[in-house]
Design an enzyme around this catalytic site. Sequence first.
Site, PDB file in Angstrom:
ATOM      1  N   ASN A   7       0.870  -1.176   0.000  1.00 35.94           N
ATOM      2  CA  ASN A   7       0.000   0.000   0.000  1.00 35.94           C
ATOM      3  C   ASN A   7       0.908   1.228   0.000  1.00 35.94           C
ATOM      4  O   ASN A   7       1.452   1.612   1.033  1.00 35.94           O
ATOM      5  CB  ASN A   7      -0.880  -0.050   1.258  1.00 35.94           C
ATOM      6  CG  ASN A   7      -1.830   1.136   1.348  1.00 35.94           C
ATOM      7  OD1 ASN A   7      -1.787   2.039   0.506  1.00 35.94           O
ATOM      8  ND2 ASN A   7      -2.660   1.134   2.364  1.00 35.94           N
ATOM      9  N   ARG A  91      -2.594  -2.063  -3.420  1.00 37.74           N
ATOM     10  CA  ARG A  91      -3.798  -1.270  -3.214  1.00 37.74           C
ATOM     11  C   ARG A  91      -3.737  -0.078  -4.163  1.00 37.74           C
ATOM     12  O   ARG A  91      -2.754   0.662  -4.180  1.00 37.74           O
ATOM     13  CB  ARG A  91      -3.844  -0.778  -1.772  1.00 37.74           C
ATOM     14  CG  ARG A  91      -5.022   0.118  -1.537  1.00 37.74           C
ATOM     15  CD  ARG A  91      -5.034   0.667  -0.148  1.00 37.74           C
ATOM     16  NE  ARG A  91      -6.194   1.521   0.014  1.00 37.74           N
ATOM     17  CZ  ARG A  91      -6.177   2.680   0.658  1.00 37.74           C
ATOM     18  NH1 ARG A  91      -5.064   3.116   1.213  1.00 37.74           N
ATOM     19  NH2 ARG A  91      -7.260   3.395   0.769  1.00 37.74           N
ATOM     20  N   HIS A 180     -13.103   2.729   0.402  1.00 35.89           N
ATOM     21  CA  HIS A 180     -13.116   1.651   1.411  1.00 35.89           C
ATOM     22  C   HIS A 180     -13.811   0.387   0.884  1.00 35.89           C
ATOM     23  O   HIS A 180     -14.309  -0.426   1.676  1.00 35.89           O
ATOM     24  CB  HIS A 180     -13.868   2.078   2.693  1.00 35.89           C
ATOM     25  CG  HIS A 180     -13.191   3.148   3.490  1.00 35.89           C
ATOM     26  ND1 HIS A 180     -13.905   4.120   4.159  1.00 35.89           N
ATOM     27  CD2 HIS A 180     -11.898   3.385   3.757  1.00 35.89           C
ATOM     28  CE1 HIS A 180     -13.078   4.924   4.783  1.00 35.89           C
ATOM     29  NE2 HIS A 180     -11.841   4.503   4.559  1.00 35.89           N
ATOM     30  N   ARG A 241     -11.998  15.280   8.699  1.00 31.83           N
ATOM     31  CA  ARG A 241     -12.786  15.725   7.531  1.00 31.83           C
ATOM     32  C   ARG A 241     -14.211  16.067   7.950  1.00 31.83           C
ATOM     33  O   ARG A 241     -14.789  15.401   8.798  1.00 31.83           O
ATOM     34  CB  ARG A 241     -12.848  14.619   6.472  1.00 31.83           C
ATOM     35  CG  ARG A 241     -11.526  14.283   5.840  1.00 31.83           C
ATOM     36  CD  ARG A 241     -11.750  13.331   4.652  1.00 31.83           C
ATOM     37  NE  ARG A 241     -10.494  12.728   4.238  1.00 31.83           N
ATOM     38  CZ  ARG A 241     -10.294  11.414   4.198  1.00 31.83           C
ATOM     39  NH1 ARG A 241     -11.246  10.569   4.523  1.00 31.83           N
ATOM     40  NH2 ARG A 241      -9.117  10.952   3.812  1.00 31.83           N
ATOM     41  N   GLU A 386      -8.182  -5.431   5.334  1.00 40.38           N
ATOM     42  CA  GLU A 386      -8.064  -5.064   3.924  1.00 40.38           C
ATOM     43  C   GLU A 386      -6.881  -5.747   3.244  1.00 40.38           C
ATOM     44  O   GLU A 386      -6.953  -6.114   2.076  1.00 40.38           O
ATOM     45  CB  GLU A 386      -7.974  -3.539   3.799  1.00 40.38           C
ATOM     46  CG  GLU A 386      -9.312  -2.884   4.146  1.00 40.38           C
ATOM     47  CD  GLU A 386      -9.234  -1.398   4.352  1.00 40.38           C
ATOM     48  OE1 GLU A 386      -9.477  -0.667   3.390  1.00 40.38           O
ATOM     49  OE2 GLU A 386      -8.947  -0.943   5.474  1.00 40.38           O
TER      50      GLU A 386
END
Length: 401
Positions: A7, A91, A180, A241, A386
């Site tokens: 990743n 990823r 996601h 965020r 993941e």
Amino acid sequence: MNILVVNAGSSSLKYQLIEMNTEEVLAKGTCERIGQLISQLKATGKDGKSFVVEKPIPDHNVAVQLMLEALVHKEYGVVKDINQIQAVGHRVVHSAEDFDSSVLIDDEVMEICRKNSDLAPLHVPANIIGIMACKEAMPNTPMAAVFDTAFHSTIPPYAYTYALPYQAYEEWRIRKYGFHGTSHKYVSQEAAKYLKKDVKDLKIITCHLGNGSSITAVQNGKSVDTSMGFTPLEGLVMGTRCGDIDPAVIEFIMEKTNWTISQTMDYLNKKSGVLGISGVSSDFRDLIKALYEGNKRAELALDVFCYRIKKYIGAYVAVMNGVDVIVFTAGIGEHNPEVRERVLKGLDYLGLEFNNELNYNVVRGKLTDLSGPNSKVKILLIPTNEELVIARETQALIKNN
Ligand code: AMP
């Protein structure tokens, strides 16, 4: 078969080497602060031993070399040479409308990823650099791209179309994409497995609550709507965020401050969310501590965070005409009973009952069924993984080719 999961971010590179028969993580690590003055590799290797290599990592090629050296290291290494790594799964954040599933990487795939860079300029270029660096170091090893957005490719046009002039979609590709996806796919499939049902017979709402948070409606095993949008800024309130806001706020802030658009976006992406409201932290451990110390703004931040999730659950119940399962996952979803309690309270109109005592006494890292005995909706806490999904998808692609 050993699969390396990579990743690559703009200044970091995370990896895990997974042995696929047992799905055991043999080694993992992170190269941090790539391109900065002081950088390091923090890793775990043979027999779970942790080690840190502090040295300059000017670019991703050096990071990949460092990762490979760590994997074959005399003391910490877990393989004798890199030929014992049979495949690499990368990823990749964005697939636009080009891929609806993972793919083996070839020149054409790389070209499409480059074309899509403008849709996620902070992520895809870094993903590409990571792939190129691995290809250079392991030219004969098959590699796959596993996309964050691919699971959401089944969202119908009426759910992904923004009410802007249609040209914005046709020319600039502005629409909801969602993120996601690997996590939402994994936990929805694990939920079906646990309930011994076919995922195709279930209506599932998956709440991925981490530093970045999103919620997805999964009907018949397919994503039919999700809260993140064109970028990960839309939807739920997150660590830093803002999630959904009135877009006119942007103009108002810019007029008040004379900030540039990038300063303003920084404000919405990095200074808002629970950090912005509470003034305490983006980390829920700090936030909960402050809450128990009586900090009112920490409490407000938590209430805003949970209210937004509850609102989306209501929306997705409407979207699917019901819900069979609600899943909590990721850092906050897995470790935060206060959040789960606030979200689940007041959903009794759904026939939902949850075991709040168990909610506060969950064993870490285990699938836990929080449903009450008569609950019409199953409430599951499912640890996400993941990296494992990326490794499984990579293995499946290799086997089918
Ligand atoms: P993630 O992005 O999935 O790694 O989630 C990160 C967030 O999960 C952190 O910022 C924390 O707010 C939260 N988190 C992780 N571990 C815990 C914990 N043990 N207790 C409360 N919150 C946690």
